[in-house]
Design a protein around this motif. Structure first.
Motif, PDB file in Angstrom:
ATOM      1  N   GLU A  75       0.824  -1.210   0.000  1.00 25.70           N
ATOM      2  CA  GLU A  75       0.000   0.000   0.000  1.00 25.70           C
ATOM      3  C   GLU A  75       0.860   1.262   0.000  1.00 25.70           C
ATOM      4  O   GLU A  75       0.521   2.259  -0.655  1.00 25.70           O
ATOM      5  CB  GLU A  75      -0.927  -0.022   1.219  1.00 25.70           C
ATOM      6  N   LYS A  76       1.989   1.228   0.711  1.00 26.15           N
ATOM      7  CA  LYS A  76       2.877   2.400   0.773  1.00 26.15           C
ATOM      8  C   LYS A  76       3.496   2.682  -0.593  1.00 26.15           C
ATOM      9  O   LYS A  76       3.614   3.851  -1.001  1.00 26.15           O
ATOM     10  CB  LYS A  76       3.958   2.171   1.818  1.00 26.15           C
ATOM     11  N   LEU A 126       2.862   6.311  -2.420  1.00 27.18           N
ATOM     12  CA  LEU A 126       3.966   7.221  -2.744  1.00 27.18           C
ATOM     13  C   LEU A 126       4.169   7.372  -4.244  1.00 27.18           C
ATOM     14  O   LEU A 126       4.449   8.471  -4.735  1.00 27.18           O
ATOM     15  CB  LEU A 126       5.255   6.730  -2.093  1.00 27.18           C
ATOM     16  N   GLY A 127       4.070   6.266  -4.973  1.00 33.51           N
ATOM     17  CA  GLY A 127       4.478   6.289  -6.368  1.00 33.51           C
ATOM     18  C   GLY A 127       3.411   6.640  -7.372  1.00 33.51           C
ATOM     19  O   GLY A 127       3.700   7.264  -8.408  1.00 33.51           O
ATOM     20  N   ALA A 128       2.175   6.267  -7.087  1.00 35.56           N
ATOM     21  CA  ALA A 128       1.123   6.431  -8.089  1.00 35.56           C
ATOM     22  C   ALA A 128       0.793   7.881  -8.434  1.00 35.56           C
ATOM     23  O   ALA A 128       0.528   8.185  -9.606  1.00 35.56           O
ATOM     24  CB  ALA A 128      -0.140   5.695  -7.638  1.00 35.56           C
ATOM     25  N   GLY A 164       5.855   7.641  -9.999  1.00 37.51           N
ATOM     26  CA  GLY A 164       7.100   7.239  -9.373  1.00 37.51           C
ATOM     27  C   GLY A 164       8.020   8.379  -8.983  1.00 37.51           C
ATOM     28  O   GLY A 164       9.047   8.149  -8.338  1.00 37.51           O
ATOM     29  N   LYS A 165       7.692   9.611  -9.347  1.00 41.06           N
ATOM     30  CA  LYS A 165       8.498  10.757  -8.933  1.00 41.06           C
ATOM     31  C   LYS A 165       8.122  11.136  -7.504  1.00 41.06           C
ATOM     32  O   LYS A 165       6.956  11.402  -7.214  1.00 41.06           O
ATOM     33  CB  LYS A 165       8.270  11.953  -9.857  1.00 41.06           C
ATOM     34  N   LEU A 166       9.106  11.187  -6.628  1.00 35.73           N
ATOM     35  CA  LEU A 166       8.870  11.562  -5.239  1.00 35.73           C
ATOM     36  C   LEU A 166       9.190  13.031  -4.984  1.00 35.73           C
ATOM     37  O   LEU A 166       8.899  13.543  -3.904  1.00 35.73           O
ATOM     38  CB  LEU A 166       9.688  10.656  -4.309  1.00 35.73           C
ATOM     39  N   ARG A 167       9.821  13.674  -5.939  1.00 33.02           N
ATOM     40  CA  ARG A 167       9.932  15.130  -6.032  1.00 33.02           C
ATOM     41  C   ARG A 167       9.385  15.519  -7.392  1.00 33.02           C
ATOM     42  O   ARG A 167       9.618  14.807  -8.379  1.00 33.02           O
ATOM     43  CB  ARG A 167      11.386  15.606  -5.929  1.00 33.02           C
ATOM     44  N   PRO A 168       8.681  16.636  -7.488  1.00 38.07           N
ATOM     45  CA  PRO A 168       8.113  17.011  -8.797  1.00 38.07           C
ATOM     46  C   PRO A 168       9.141  17.099  -9.912  1.00 38.07           C
ATOM     47  O   PRO A 168       8.831  16.813 -11.074  1.00 38.07           O
ATOM     48  CB  PRO A 168       7.474  18.373  -8.509  1.00 38.07           C
ATOM     49  N   ASP A 169      10.394  17.494  -9.563  1.00 38.17           N
ATOM     50  CA  ASP A 169      11.427  17.628 -10.595  1.00 38.17           C
ATOM     51  C   ASP A 169      12.097  16.294 -10.927  1.00 38.17           C
ATOM     52  O   ASP A 169      12.983  16.236 -11.784  1.00 38.17           O
ATOM     53  CB  ASP A 169      12.482  18.643 -10.159  1.00 38.17           C
ATOM     54  N   GLY A 170      11.705  15.220 -10.239  1.00 40.18           N
ATOM     55  CA  GLY A 170      12.267  13.912 -10.542  1.00 40.18           C
ATOM     56  C   GLY A 170      13.620  13.649  -9.938  1.00 40.18           C
ATOM     57  O   GLY A 170      14.235  12.609 -10.235  1.00 40.18           O
ATOM     58  N   ARG A 171      14.111  14.541  -9.060  1.00 41.14           N
ATOM     59  CA  ARG A 171      15.424  14.306  -8.459  1.00 41.14           C
ATOM     60  C   ARG A 171      15.399  13.094  -7.528  1.00 41.14           C
ATOM     61  O   ARG A 171      16.422  12.422  -7.348  1.00 41.14           O
ATOM     62  CB  ARG A 171      15.905  15.540  -7.694  1.00 41.14           C
ATOM     63  N   TYR A 206       3.119  -5.750 -10.021  1.00 42.78           N
ATOM     64  CA  TYR A 206       2.414  -4.663  -9.333  1.00 42.78           C
ATOM     65  C   TYR A 206       3.332  -3.445  -9.170  1.00 42.78           C
ATOM     66  O   TYR A 206       2.940  -2.305  -9.483  1.00 42.78           O
ATOM     67  CB  TYR A 206       1.941  -5.162  -7.965  1.00 42.78           C
ATOM     68  N   ALA A 207       4.575  -3.675  -8.696  1.00 48.53           N
ATOM     69  CA  ALA A 207       5.510  -2.569  -8.488  1.00 48.53           C
ATOM     70  C   ALA A 207       5.836  -1.868  -9.805  1.00 48.53           C
ATOM     71  O   ALA A 207       5.896  -0.631  -9.869  1.00 48.53           O
ATOM     72  CB  ALA A 207       6.790  -3.090  -7.838  1.00 48.53           C
TER      73      ALA A 207
END
Length: 479
Positions: free
Chosen positions: A181-182, A186-188, A192-199, A223-224
């Motif tokens: 679930e985590k 986080l990714g969806a 998969g970007k966890l910062r908007p700029d993709g860093r 799934y991943a």
């Protein structure tokens, strides 16, 4: 805060995609936003551009670490003399499960800053302490705060609920569910970007291949990948995992296997494990310093380069050894040379005209090779127009480097953190004038406090007692 920089009058030293030979030349480098926009002679600074004087300095790509456990910086120095099997009992199956989210967070932040200080701008973080949602959230916050480029790969695993008389993982069903679930949470939202700029992007560490039916792993990894995670990474030391992944249809260019010492000294070019890696596009993350010291087996980085298998270098953990890629380049190169020389001596062959492997090979492993392994070579790994501005500026007049004619050999054989004058990540200056831009003192205070707390909870005699109990019952297993 300036967003445009002109690196003026430096010497560029870089690999170039499509070529085995690095290039070294005098040039100015213009950075606008997060991108290298121009490389050339006598570029005139426009309004709003900060000029960074690079006379008597070398400009290289940021170094790429393809395998590091960032959080373990909170345990720095604790595991330097351990065998791998001893480390599993004392750390992975004992201390690790007792770490608090705040201890994981400060270790992760300090680990990122350690990397940046040493010119490592990109890290694949195999985060195997995601024991609760709080641990995962704390580690991710630290990564985002650090300014490093990170593929953050939380591990699909749980700590053991019992070690003696036999190891058991009683929390696995619940851990599988919340970790699943985590990942989606986080990714969806941003592919998969966890910062908007993709860093910072989402990855997955997956060492669970030995547990349960293959169908379970096939479903979870599918799934991943659907989220998507950018990289899937797993440890391989002396086991059969490469063929297990192949036979399960799990291999692909998004897979990075750490270590792969099982591949050492396998002479047949069509060896099924080497062939599986090359045909699938999967990569190796080689960490020669700790592999040699902890009894993993022999490093395979230069073998991979020779066979056309993607490979980069990694530190593994600063609880075990140093935190820079310079040391890994030296270990990889000198091990490969020494091993080749040993073979020649034993076979009584004619001495070669020159070494089989060069400084340029090691430099490639630490820069472009790592970028290729992580699927990022279109963005980083070289100093080229259009690439992201992940750059390291070396002081070529330093005590270590002055008088060196070739920056490639200078970096591989002589450089250290004190020679790194400045570091840019995605166009942001994170080290300047030999010092981190981030204030290190409060980080150091919190790091020391947490490290002392952990050592007080787990004194060495207590850990040694556990290791002896395991060793007497089981010996030293090969992983």
């Amino acid at each position: 805060m300036a967003t445009k920089y002109l690196l003026k009058g430096g010497t560029v030293a870089t690999c170039v995609q499509g070529s085995d030979a690095p290039q070294v030349y005098k040039a100015d480098v213009l950075v606008e936003g997060n991108t290298i926009t121009r490389i050339g002679q006598d570029i005139a600074p426009a309004a709003g551009v900060e000029v960074i004087d690079c006379e008597n300095k070398w400009i290289t790509p940021g170094f790429v670490d393809t395998h590091r456990h960032l959080f373990m910086t909170v345990l720095r120095g604790n595991h330097c003399d351990m065998l791998l099997s001893e480390y599993f009992i004392k750390m992975s199956w004992t201390v690790q499960g007792t770490l608090t989210p705040s201890e994981v967070a400060i270790g992760t932040l300090a680990g990122c800053l350690d990397a940046l200080h040493n010119g490592v701008t990109t890290i694949l973080d195999h985060f195997h302490a995601a024991h609760t949602p709080a641990h995962a959230d704390a580690a991710l916050r630290a990564v985002l705060e650090s300014g490093a480029r990170v593929i953050w790969a939380p591990a699909r695993q749980s700590p053991p609920t019992q070690v003696f008389p036999s190891i058991e993982f009683g929390h696995e069903p619940g851990a599988t569910q919340w970790q699943r679930e985590k990942l989606r949470e986080l990714g969806a939202p941003n592919a998969g970007k966890l910062r908007p700029d993709g860093r910072v992007t989402l990855g997955l560490a997956y060492d669970a291949i030995w547990q349960g039916p293959m169908s379970t792993h096939q479903e979870f990894l599918a799934y991943a990948r659907s989220i998507p995670v950018s990289v899937i990474t797993a440890h391989v030391v002396q086991g059969p995992q490469i063929t297990q992944w192949r036979d399960g249809g799990l291999l692909g260019p998004d897979v990075v296997f750490s270590h792969c010492n099982v591949l050492a000294d396998r002479p047949a070019p069509d060896d099924e494990m080497w062939a599986a890696l090359k045909e699938s596009g999967a990569a190796i993350a080689s960490t020669p310093e700790d592999e040699l010291g902890m009894a993993h087996g022999n490093p395979v980085a230069l073998d991979a380069l020779r066979r056309g298998v993607k490979c980069g270098l990694g530190v593994d953990a600063t609880s075990i050894n140093s935190g820079d890629i310079f040391t890994q380049m030296r270990f990889a190169l000198q091990w490969a040379r020494g091993h080749d020389h040993e073979r020649i001596h034993l076979a009584k062959e004619t001495a070669p005209f020159r070494n089989k492997f060069s400084s340029a090979d090691a430099f490639r492993l630490g820069t472009l090779g790592g970028a290729e392994a992580l699927g990022l070579s279109s963005l980083i790994g070289t100093v080229e127009v259009g690439k992201r501005a992940d750059l390291v500026i070396f002081d070529a007049n330093s005590v270590n480097l002055a008088g060196t004619a070739d920056p490639i050999t200078g970096v591989v054989f002589h450089a250290a953190s004190e020679d790194v004058d400045a570091v840019l990540v995605d166009g942001e200056v994170v080290k300047r004038g030999g010092k981190l831009v981030r204030d290190w003192a409060p980080v150091a205070r919190e790091l020391k406090k947490c490290a002392d707390d952990i050592r007080e909870r787990w004194p060495e005699d207590k850990l040694q007692e556990r290791w002896k109990k395991w060793y007497d019952a089981n010996g030293a297993p090969v992983f």
